[in-house]
Write a protein that holds these residues in place. Structure first.
Motif, PDB file in Angstrom:
ATOM      1  N   LEU A  75       0.804  -1.213   0.000  1.00  0.00           N
ATOM      2  CA  LEU A  75       0.000   0.000   0.000  1.00  0.00           C
ATOM      3  C   LEU A  75       0.842   1.271   0.000  1.00  0.00           C
ATOM      4  N   ILE A  76       2.061   1.192   0.491  1.00  0.00           N
ATOM      5  CA  ILE A  76       2.913   2.383   0.587  1.00  0.00           C
ATOM      6  C   ILE A  76       3.180   3.007  -0.782  1.00  0.00           C
ATOM      7  N   PRO A  77       3.647   2.251  -1.788  1.00  0.00           N
ATOM      8  CA  PRO A  77       3.860   2.887  -3.101  1.00  0.00           C
ATOM      9  C   PRO A  77       2.577   3.411  -3.727  1.00  0.00           C
ATOM     10  N   ILE A  78       1.456   2.732  -3.491  1.00  0.00           N
ATOM     11  CA  ILE A  78       0.185   3.201  -4.044  1.00  0.00           C
ATOM     12  C   ILE A  78      -0.197   4.538  -3.432  1.00  0.00           C
ATOM     13  N   LEU A  79      -0.058   4.655  -2.112  1.00  0.00           N
ATOM     14  CA  LEU A  79      -0.378   5.923  -1.444  1.00  0.00           C
ATOM     15  C   LEU A  79       0.564   7.044  -1.877  1.00  0.00           C
ATOM     16  N   LEU A  80       1.849   6.742  -2.025  1.00  0.00           N
ATOM     17  CA  LEU A  80       2.792   7.759  -2.486  1.00  0.00           C
ATOM     18  C   LEU A  80       2.458   8.223  -3.903  1.00  0.00           C
ATOM     19  N   TYR A  81       2.050   7.300  -4.754  1.00  0.00           N
ATOM     20  CA  TYR A  81       1.665   7.651  -6.110  1.00  0.00           C
ATOM     21  C   TYR A  81       0.428   8.557  -6.103  1.00  0.00           C
ATOM     22  N   LEU A  82      -0.556   8.222  -5.279  1.00  0.00           N
ATOM     23  CA  LEU A  82      -1.759   9.052  -5.208  1.00  0.00           C
ATOM     24  C   LEU A  82      -1.440  10.453  -4.694  1.00  0.00           C
ATOM     25  N   ILE A  83      -0.571  10.558  -3.711  1.00  0.00           N
ATOM     26  CA  ILE A  83      -0.165  11.873  -3.202  1.00  0.00           C
ATOM     27  C   ILE A  83       0.538  12.665  -4.295  1.00  0.00           C
TER      28      ILE A  83
END
Length: 98
Positions: A75-83
């Motif tokens: 989930l960390i890379p997905i959240l960073l991408y969304l940010i």
């Protein structure tokens, strides 16, 4: 009515092995941590069958922990991408990127 005798060794409680969760987290999340989860998940049924209930519970808990950690780290890379996408939208909306 027929009588069905109890299984040899008495009643054995159900201990989930979390194998499906381990396989899915390996395929879709984090490969190395998912493999660790699969190893622990595959030990649960063997230990329960051998009568090592405490060992089966421990292997089940470890399989669940590693599968959840694998999913959480995905989930960390997905959240960073969304940010990143939201930040680009805000900067572009303000006219900062011409």
């Amino acid at each position: 009515m027929s009588y069905v005798p109890p299984p040899p060794g008495g009643y054995q409680e159900y201990i989930p092995n979390h194998l499906v969760w381990a396989i899915l987290s390996t395929l879709f999340c984090c490969l190395p941590l998912g493999i660790v989860s699969i190893v622990y998940a595959s030990q649960v049924d063997g230990k329960r069958g051998a009568g090592d209930i405490a060992g089966a519970r421990e292997a089940s808990d470890k399989a669940k922990f590693w599968a959840m950690l694998s999913a959480g780290l995905a989930l960390i890379p997905i959240l960073l991408y969304l940010i990143f996408v939201v930040a680009l939208g805000v900067v572009g909306g303000l006219g900062g990127l011409n």
